[in-house]
Design an enzyme around this catalytic site. Sequence first.
Site, PDB file in Angstrom:
ATOM      1  N   GLU A 163       1.026  -1.593  -0.077  1.00 30.01           N
ATOM      2  CA  GLU A 163      -0.613  -0.066  -0.074  1.00 30.01           C
ATOM      3  C   GLU A 163       0.720   0.776  -0.127  1.00 30.01           C
ATOM      4  O   GLU A 163       0.646   2.204   0.563  1.00 30.01           O
ATOM      5  CB  GLU A 163      -0.551  -0.264   1.624  1.00 30.01           C
ATOM      6  CG  GLU A 163      -1.796  -0.844   1.426  1.00 30.01           C
ATOM      7  CD  GLU A 163      -2.983  -0.418   2.163  1.00 30.01           C
ATOM      8  OE1 GLU A 163      -2.591   0.025   3.107  1.00 30.01           O
ATOM      9  OE2 GLU A 163      -3.950  -2.034   2.043  1.00 30.01           O
ATOM     10  N   GLU A 342      -5.364  -8.392   0.358  1.00 26.34           N
ATOM     11  CA  GLU A 342      -6.451  -8.257   2.055  1.00 26.34           C
ATOM     12  C   GLU A 342      -7.697  -8.079   1.273  1.00 26.34           C
ATOM     13  O   GLU A 342      -8.269  -7.514   0.263  1.00 26.34           O
ATOM     14  CB  GLU A 342      -5.908  -6.741   2.330  1.00 26.34           C
ATOM     15  CG  GLU A 342      -4.331  -7.613   3.229  1.00 26.34           C
ATOM     16  CD  GLU A 342      -3.565  -5.844   4.298  1.00 26.34           C
ATOM     17  OE1 GLU A 342      -4.829  -5.079   3.965  1.00 26.34           O
ATOM     18  OE2 GLU A 342      -2.669  -5.100   3.849  1.00 26.34           O
TER      19      GLU A 342
HETATM   20  C1  GAL Z   1      -4.614  -2.527   5.234  1.00 25.57           C
HETATM   21  C2  GAL Z   1      -3.082  -2.667   5.894  1.00 25.57           C
HETATM   22  C3  GAL Z   1      -2.905  -3.624   7.573  1.00 25.57           C
HETATM   23  C4  GAL Z   1      -4.408  -3.911   8.227  1.00 25.57           C
HETATM   24  C5  GAL Z   1      -5.672  -3.412   7.071  1.00 25.57           C
HETATM   25  C6  GAL Z   1      -6.450  -3.490   7.647  1.00 25.57           C
HETATM   26  O1  GAL Z   1      -4.466  -0.969   4.851  1.00 25.57           O
HETATM   27  O2  GAL Z   1      -1.870  -3.210   4.754  1.00 25.57           O
HETATM   28  O3  GAL Z   1      -1.832  -3.453   8.175  1.00 25.57           O
HETATM   29  O4  GAL Z   1      -3.907  -2.721   8.972  1.00 25.57           O
HETATM   30  O5  GAL Z   1      -5.589  -2.598   6.371  1.00 25.57           O
HETATM   31  O6  GAL Z   1      -7.361  -2.065   8.509  1.00 25.57           O
END
Ligand code: GAL
Length: 432
Positions: A163, A342
């Site tokens: 990110e 994710e």
């Molecule tokens: C993403 C990040 C993760 C985690 C997730 C939940 O932006 O890569 O580390 O925190 O959000 O908020």
Amino acid sequence: MRTPEIIEFPQEFLWGAATAAHQVEGGNSNNDWWEWERRGGRIADGTTSETACDQYNRYEEDFDLAAKLGHNAHRLSLEWSRIEPQEGAFSSSEIGHYRRVLEALRERGIEPVVTLHHFTNPLWLAREGGWENAKVVEYFTRYAKVVASELGDLVRFWNTINEPMVYAFESYVEGKSPPGATSLRSASLVTVNMLRAHALAYHAIHEASPGPHCEVGLAKHMRIFDPMRSYHPVDKALARVSDFIFNSWFLDAVDTGRLAWPIGIGQKVQLLAGTQDFIGLNYYTRDMTRFSPFKPQMLFIENVVRPGSPINDLGWEIYPEGIHRLLMRLKNKYDKPIYITENGIPALDDSKRLAYLRDHLIQIHRAISDGVDVRGYFHWSLLDNFEWTEGLTPRFGLIAVDYETQERTPRPSAEAYARVATENKLDPAWFS
Ligand code: GAL
């Protein structure tokens, strides 16, 4: 859309969950986040990462659980500050630790997907100006090269940076993550250094990795930006600007090798074009964009949650159709294999996670039926963990963690997801 009964996923689909070293390992006292957490007032619930989930010591137990839950893949990150505790000095014992971690995954039939940078920096790098210092490009490439040559026999999938736009925004515009800067100039510099570092690391990993099939990409957070007032030309224009800067700018640069407005005017970045073998998509939510006269420093853009929409424990809109919209667009624009690196929800009430997971998987399947080459899904997260500025309070895990005892308890959503992963199909009835 008609909700399908039972849907099947493509063969060899990767099913797993994602984590990041600092959020789960515990004891990462040599990085900038550790210092930041201890300054006071920075973390919403006043907690620190401290021992987190103690996964540095409990990875075997956690991977046993993942295997039992049918996962055939797992996304994790390496902690740069452990591997290179001082500038130029690489720790063979910490590299040995990560070798054992990766072997532990392989022994359980779990394919590792490795991220090299997930928000944290070694303290020595932070003291030298972090990602604002152009030398970071050389440092990061050297780290990528060492890791790929030492561990590449165990890793097929690499993410260079997690990110990048979120990192630049939270750390250098909003100032809510270390180093806490609020400067658009710094954020632009950091973004360009991340692009340069990604480009050189991409080539370094391919050259150093002994494995024949290595694939390198990055994990890109994308959000939907819709105009708050769908009829309003200014809201519509600002939603398009948000979308372009946050969602497209970095991926376009990696694709074309050039820096577009507002950071550049088309300058070429050496060795950058085409440095993505796959696209890693992190998706959580939608923002509604509107004009705000009070935000000149943000180009008059204000992003808010859609009034009346279903929300998670942190107040973000739950919007499953968003992932279908993004997947269609990624296919039409870049036409590369896609991994969902994710996707998840902070929810103490697991029935919300069950619904979120089901609805997002249905939308991903819909995109696959529409021709998108999605090859894997990594739920955020395997287990509850340290959620950066929000601390330990939000519960993102398929597996609940009791931070007092370090006891792990799979939630019902973990069991429903296990059926999907094991049978490579989804029956909505499993999620009720
Ligand atoms: C993403 C990040 C993760 C985690 C997730 C939940 O932006 O890569 O580390 O925190 O959000 O908020």
